[in-house]
Scaffold this active site. Structure first.
Site, PDB file in Angstrom:
ATOM      1  N   GLU A  10       0.785  -1.305   0.020  1.00 51.74           N
ATOM      2  CA  GLU A  10      -0.065   0.076   0.089  1.00 51.74           C
ATOM      3  C   GLU A  10       0.900   1.263   0.023  1.00 51.74           C
ATOM      4  OE1 GLU A  10      -3.211   2.459   2.737  1.00 51.74           O
ATOM      5  OE2 GLU A  10      -2.933   0.261   3.369  1.00 51.74           O
TER       6      GLU A  10
ATOM      7  N   LYS B 127      -7.760 -15.335  16.294  1.00 53.54           N
ATOM      8  CA  LYS B 127      -7.796 -15.001  15.075  1.00 53.54           C
ATOM      9  C   LYS B 127      -9.440 -14.480  14.837  1.00 53.54           C
ATOM     10  CE  LYS B 127      -4.037 -17.946  13.652  1.00 53.54           C
ATOM     11  NZ  LYS B 127      -3.436 -19.197  12.989  1.00 53.54           N
TER      12      LYS B 127
ATOM     13  N   ASP C 290       2.359 -14.377  12.773  1.00 54.11           N
ATOM     14  CA  ASP C 290       1.146 -14.922  12.008  1.00 54.11           C
ATOM     15  C   ASP C 290       0.337 -13.677  11.593  1.00 54.11           C
ATOM     16  OD1 ASP C 290      -1.153 -16.190  11.232  1.00 54.11           O
ATOM     17  OD2 ASP C 290      -1.292 -17.685  13.001  1.00 54.11           O
TER      18      ASP C 290
ATOM     19  N   HIS D  47      -3.056  10.502  -1.574  1.00 56.39           N
ATOM     20  CA  HIS D  47      -3.091   9.124  -2.057  1.00 56.39           C
ATOM     21  C   HIS D  47      -3.132   9.123  -3.703  1.00 56.39           C
ATOM     22  CE1 HIS D  47      -3.707   5.853   0.976  1.00 56.39           C
ATOM     23  NE2 HIS D  47      -3.678   6.913   1.796  1.00 56.39           N
TER      24      HIS D  47
END
Length: 570
Positions: free
Chosen positions: A249, A381, A457, A555
């Site tokens: 990004e 998670k 992770d 952006h």
């Protein structure tokens, strides 16, 4: 696969039998000249530059005497004609080879293009037959890709065919061959044939496949490249850190870097770790809710906890059971174990300890049925209130006081604008949305980038990004106090992806590689503090960009590719 190319044009019969045929050697301009070539060139070079000098000298005299330039004498006219003639000769002599080479190159390009179209047509025809996959080593799957190179040996070709036919399981290649790279190469080729899709562009070379065997990834066929940027220095607890961030990004690293600059210019940030414990919650089942409640009462008895802690801690020299939280649901009982795990993230460690305790409890409660080692009360998670309230992994607060001058000069906004935006956006807006742990601008952006760079992770980014950002004016409105509270940062510096070469290098950059022998758990705790400090920097910069109205503009400037995608895909 056959790729049919255009055969070279054959010369006619009389061309082959007569080597002196003038058609084989086109005449040059110099062939008609009786003088040697070097002498002819010298004459025309001399003529060109001498008449050019003469004309320039005459035109200068005309300008000085105010004589019109279009009025020429006979000698000047002869000089002009000589200049034109010599220029034509030199252009014809030295330009003919260039023109001929250009024409030849253009004709070859045209032939190659025709050959490519013809080969693509043949490939498409071949793909229509059922035997296309078996008969071709590199049937391309994308008409924009070059066919992959053929395998180097007949032995590997046979292995690929065996994997494609199912005679050899793909997952067994590493153990069968004893060569992880070779296994990945053969599996990759088999996948291309089975799917009819090309993997060109997915790197295979340059990776240590032995290092992931039985640890990180099964049945590899390559690896994905993610660029790593550096934000910082981040001044945290008096020390400077250059923070690696793996992301695709645009603006993310630059924005976090600007936040680090603002924190540094204001004296740095401070972090506090107020809780450290990884959790695992199995679910057990009884015939009746009464019997399940008896286990609940047993687990809440302090004397029983001590005995269970001894059993639990046998699983590892770093595991230390902290608490047990049983929660009933009918005749089911969810038991949430929380323990310290040293410098490891600790999921495997706590699971081993839980297994030991369950085996111990089954002696006391033989009618207990273990439904699952995880009953989702952990909660791993997934966004969950239990993690938001009780924490999981490392619970960290990071704070800084940013001066009004820095906010104006570095962040290009004001204290009142930031305070109001944080209240309306991060607090009120998230509450209206029913957010769970999402009272922030973009904590997940920074967390996931650091996680990928340091071998954590990535899926645990979900709960690790739980964050509430607070901003308030201090010192009579002259400064801004900003903080992030993150109760579930799940990180480790040993195990999992941390031992891979690239991720290990990023951990080494931060000074937290591996386990700390002198003070176990200190490396993992420092990594969690760095994550929180980086989130603080990212929150400061993004909120400032929104407050000043620069978000969309930045952006559009930095996060949009200037490449012509039509040429990339064609």
């Amino acid at each position: 696969m056959d790729v049919r190319r255009r055969p070279p044009k054959q010369p006619s019969h009389h061309h082959q039998t007569s080597t002196s045929d003038p058609n084989l050697h086109p005449p040059k301009a110099s062939d008609a000249l009786p003088l040697p070539l070097y002498l002819t060139n010298g004459i025309f070079f001399t003529l060109f530059f001498s008449v050019a000098y003469y004309l320039l000298h005459r035109w200068r005299d005309k300008i000085r005497s105010s004589t019109p330039l279009h009025v020429v004498t006979l000698s000047e006219l002869a000089a002009i004609l000589s200049l034109i003639a010599s220029f034509i000769y030199l252009l014809g002599f030295f330009g003919i080879d260039f023109v001929q080479s250009f024409i030849s190159r253009a004709s070859h390009d045209a032939w190659d293009m025709e050959d490519e179209v013809e080969s693509r047509f043949i490939i498409e025809e071949d793909r229509r037959s059922p035997a296309a996959i078996d008969s071709s080593i590199s049937a391309p799957v994308s008409r924009f890709m070059d066919p992959p190179a053929p395998l180097p040996s007949q032995e590997e070709e046979e292995l690929v065919k065996s994997v494609v036919s199912g005679e050899i399981p793909s997952y067994s290649l590493e153990s069968r061959l004893g060569d992880c790279y070779r296994a990945a190469s053969i599996r990759r080729e088999a996948v291309q044939r089975l799917t009819g899709r090309s993997l060109d562009g997915l790197p295979l070379d340059g990776f240590d496949y032995q290092s992931i065997l039985g640890q990180c990834c099964e049945m590899p066929i390559g690896y994905v490249q993610i660029p790593v940027g550096i934000a910082g220095p981040l001044l945290l607890n008096g020390c400077e850190y250059s923070v690696p961030m793996a992301t695709t990004e645009g603006c993310l690293v630059a924005s976090t870097n600007r936040g680090c600059k603002a924190i540094y210019a204001s004296g740095g940030a401070t972090s506090i770790l107020y809780k450290d414990g990884m959790s695992r919650a199995p679910v057990v089942k009884f015939e009746t809710a009464t019997r399940a409640s008896q286990l609940l009462f047993y687990l809440e008895e302090p004397s029983n906890f001590d005995a269970l802690a001894v059993v639990f801690n046998k699983s590892s020299r770093f595991a230390r059971l902290q608490k047990i939280q049983p929660t009933p649901a009918g005749r089911n009982l969810y038991i949430r174990f929380t323990c310290e795990t040293g410098d490891a993230m600790g999921m495997n460690m706590v699971s081993k300890g839980v297994q030991n305790v369950l085996e111990y409890l089954q002696v006391e409660f033989p009618d207990m049925e273990v439904v699952g080692i995880s009953g989702n009360f952990c909660c791993d998670k997934k966004p969950a209130a239990v993690n938001w309230l009780n924490g999981r992994g490392k619970s960290v607060i990071c704070e800084a006081t940013i001066t009004g001058e820095v906010i104006e000069k570095v962040l290009k906004t004001s204290i009142p604008a930031l305070v109001e935006l944080n209240t309306i956006k991060n607090l009120t807006g998230s509450a209206i949305a029913g957010a769970l742990g999402g009272f922030n601008a973009h904590a997940a952006n920074i967390v996931s980038a650091i996680f990928i760079a340091t071998g954590q992770d990535p899926a645990q980014n979900i709960e690790s990004s739980h964050c509430i950002t607070m901003m308030e004016a201090t010192n009579d409105g002259k400064d801004l106090h900003v903080s992030v509270t993150m109760p579930c940062i799940e990180v480790g510096t040993v195990g999992g992806g941390t031992q891979l070469a690239s991720q290990s290098a990023c951990l080494n950059l931060l000074g937290v590689k591996g386990a700390c022998r002198e003070s176990p758990a200190s490396n993992a705790r420092l990594l969690a503090a760095i994550v929180a400090g980086s989130v603080l920097a990212g929150e400061l910069s993004l909120m400032s960009a929104i407050a000043s109205g620069q978000l969309v503009k930045s952006h559009m400037k930095y996060n949009r590719s200037s490449r012509d995608m039509s040429t990339v895909t064609s």
